[in-house]
Write a protein that holds these residues in place. Structure first.
Motif, PDB file in Angstrom:
ATOM      1  N   LEU A 268       0.973  -1.463   0.171  1.00 62.82           N
ATOM      2  CA  LEU A 268       0.024  -0.533   0.240  1.00 62.82           C
ATOM      3  C   LEU A 268       1.257   1.448   0.143  1.00 62.82           C
ATOM      4  O   LEU A 268       1.945   0.883   0.386  1.00 62.82           O
ATOM      5  N   PRO A 269       0.211   2.486  -0.404  1.00 61.81           N
ATOM      6  CA  PRO A 269       1.559   3.496  -0.717  1.00 61.81           C
ATOM      7  C   PRO A 269       1.415   4.169   1.104  1.00 61.81           C
ATOM      8  O   PRO A 269       0.372   3.986   1.902  1.00 61.81           O
TER       9      PRO A 269
ATOM     10  N   ALA B 264      -0.286  -3.603   7.088  1.00 60.56           N
ATOM     11  CA  ALA B 264       0.890  -2.640   7.118  1.00 60.56           C
ATOM     12  C   ALA B 264       1.786  -0.939   7.672  1.00 60.56           C
ATOM     13  O   ALA B 264       2.501  -0.694   7.944  1.00 60.56           O
ATOM     14  N   ARG B 265       1.011  -1.224   8.583  1.00 62.65           N
ATOM     15  CA  ARG B 265       1.264   0.387   9.512  1.00 62.65           C
ATOM     16  C   ARG B 265       1.660  -0.426  10.505  1.00 62.65           C
ATOM     17  O   ARG B 265       2.615   0.088  11.684  1.00 62.65           O
TER      18      ARG B 265
ATOM     19  N   ALA C  71     -10.832  -6.745   3.373  1.00 71.14           N
ATOM     20  CA  ALA C  71      -9.591  -7.617   3.762  1.00 71.14           C
ATOM     21  C   ALA C  71      -8.173  -5.944   3.086  1.00 71.14           C
ATOM     22  O   ALA C  71      -7.258  -5.943   3.452  1.00 71.14           O
ATOM     23  N   PHE C  72      -8.490  -4.788   2.650  1.00 71.31           N
ATOM     24  CA  PHE C  72      -8.081  -3.056   2.870  1.00 71.31           C
ATOM     25  C   PHE C  72      -8.171  -2.831   3.692  1.00 71.31           C
ATOM     26  O   PHE C  72      -6.506  -2.531   4.003  1.00 71.31           O
TER      27      PHE C  72
ATOM     28  N   ALA D 179     -12.958   6.734 -11.753  1.00 68.11           N
ATOM     29  CA  ALA D 179     -12.536   7.832 -11.854  1.00 68.11           C
ATOM     30  C   ALA D 179     -12.088   8.889 -11.526  1.00 68.11           C
ATOM     31  O   ALA D 179     -10.661   9.207 -11.214  1.00 68.11           O
ATOM     32  N   VAL D 180     -12.296   9.251 -10.183  1.00 64.86           N
ATOM     33  CA  VAL D 180     -12.243  10.150  -8.995  1.00 64.86           C
ATOM     34  C   VAL D 180     -11.817   9.076  -8.005  1.00 64.86           C
ATOM     35  O   VAL D 180     -10.264  10.069  -7.293  1.00 64.86           O
ATOM     36  N   ALA D 181     -11.212   7.925  -7.969  1.00 62.64           N
ATOM     37  CA  ALA D 181     -10.753   7.277  -7.134  1.00 62.64           C
ATOM     38  C   ALA D 181      -8.674   6.718  -7.470  1.00 62.64           C
ATOM     39  O   ALA D 181      -8.640   6.829  -8.663  1.00 62.64           O
ATOM     40  N   ARG D 182      -8.684   7.413  -6.246  1.00 62.00           N
ATOM     41  CA  ARG D 182      -6.289   7.008  -6.155  1.00 62.00           C
ATOM     42  C   ARG D 182      -5.896   5.438  -6.247  1.00 62.00           C
ATOM     43  O   ARG D 182      -5.094   4.988  -6.112  1.00 62.00           O
TER      44      ARG D 182
END
Length: 282
Positions: A7-8, A273-274, A265-266, A249-252
Motif C-alpha cells: 500500500l502507498p 502495513a501500519r 481485506a483492505f 474516475a475519482v479514485a486513487r
C-alpha cells in the motif's frame, strides 16, 4: 483488481476511514459480515475513526457500528441525517420540500418507474410495489412500510427514490437528470434524490471538523454515484471493483469486489502495513 502488494506509504497515516455500505462494506447478501465488523473494531482500536456513510436509514447505519462494538459517527439517507451514537439527538436532519417529493412521485408514475420515499425511520412504498421484495432483500434490517399510493408521505422525507429495471433507467437516464439535477444513480436500478444542500460530503465535512481531522488525512471507500461528491474531497478515495465508472474516475486506488469482503481485506492490509512500519521505525 486485488490490493497492491504494498500500500502507498502516505495511506498509512490516515486518521479516519469512511465507508459506504451497499456495494462497499456490505457483501452480496447486503449484510455486513462478521469479518467486516471485526475490521471496523480493529480500526477503532488502532486509533483510526471508522465512519459509516450510507443511503440507508439511520437505525441501520448505527446498527453497523453497534455490531462492531464501536461508538462513533454515522451518516444516513445520503447525508440527510448524521449522528454521533454517544448523543441522544442527531447532529442534523434535513428533509426534502413537499414540492420536490411530489415532483419525483409524479415523474415516476409518468415514466413507468416506481417512486418511493424514505423518512428518518423507515422506507415507504406504495401497495403493489415491485421494489418491495428487492428492498427487503437489500435492506433486511430496515423498516419498510407499504401504504396506498396516495398516502406516500410528502412531508418529513429524507430521500426519494425512483426504482426500475436497469434497462428502463438507462432509457430515461437523461430525462431524470434534466428534471432533477441533484439526482444520482446509486445503483443500476435506482435513482436517488435528497434535500437541497444535503449530501454525504456536507455531512462528512461537519463530522471531520468535530474530529479535527483534515480531509487529506481521510480514506473513503465507495461504489455509487452518490459517493463521488465526498470521495473527491478526501485524501484517499478508494473504489470497489464493482463501482460505477464515475467512482473509479475519482479514485486513487481500486480494490476488490464487495461480494468478496474487499473492504475488510483492505482494512486488514492497512493495519498490517501500519504495524510493520511501526516495527521498522522502532
Amino acid at each position: 483488481m486485488d490490493l497492491p502488494a504494498e500500500l502507498p506509504r502516505e495511506l498509512l497515516g490516515v486518521r479516519a476511514i469512511a465507508f459506504d455500505v451497499d456495494g462497499t462494506l456490505a457483501g452480496a447478501d447486503h449484510r455486513v459480515s462478521p469479518r467486516a465488523l471485526r475490521a471496523l473494531a480493529a480500526l477503532h482500536e488502532a486509533g483510526i475513526e471508522p465512519i459509516i456513510v450510507t443511503g440507508r436509514i439511520v437505525g441501520a447505519a448505527t446498527e453497523i457500528l453497534a455490531g462492531a462494538g464501536v461508538d462513533g459517527f454515522a451518516i444516513a439517507s445520503n447525508g440527510a441525517v448524521a449522528v454521533d451514537t454517544r448523543l441522544a439527538e442527531p447532529l442534523h436532519t434535513a428533509v426534502m420540500t413537499a414540492a420536490d417529493v411530489e415532483a419525483v412521485v409524479a415523474f415516476g408514475l409518468a415514466a413507468a418507474v416506481e417512486p418511493l420515499v424514505f423518512t428518518a425511520t423507515d422506507m415507504v412504498v406504495a401497495e403493489g410495489s415491485v421494489a418491495y421484495p428487492y428492498l427487503v432483500g437489500v435492506h433486511p434490517d430496515e423498516v419498510t412500510r407499504m401504504v396506498p399510493l396516495a398516502d406516500l408521505p410528502r412531508e418529513g422525507v429524507t430521500k426519494a427514490m425512483l426504482f426500475g429495471a436497469a434497462e428502463r433507467l438507462d432509457e430515461i437516464d437523461g430525462a431524470v437528470r434534466a428534471a432533477f439535477p441533484r439526482a444520482v444513480r446509486s445503483m443500476d436500478n435506482v435513482f436517488e434524490l435528497g434535500p437541497a444542500g444535503a449530501d454525504k460530503w456536507v455531512a462528512l465535512r461537519a463530522i471531520l471538523r468535530r474530529l479535527d481531522v483534515a480531509p487529506e488525512h481521510v480514506a473513503g471507500l465507495g461504489d455509487g454515484e452518490n459517493d463521488v461528491p465526498w470521495l473527491g474531497q478526501v485524501g484517499w478515495p478508494v473504489a470497489m471493483a464493482n463501482a460505477r465508472p464515475p467512482v473509479k474516475a475519482v479514485a486513487r486506488l481500486e480494490i476488490g469486489h464487495h461480494g468478496e469482503d474487499a473492504a475488510a481485506a483492505f482494512v486488514e492490509a492497512l493495519l498490517r502495513a501500519r504495524a510493520a512500519a511501526a516495527r521498522g521505525a522502532a
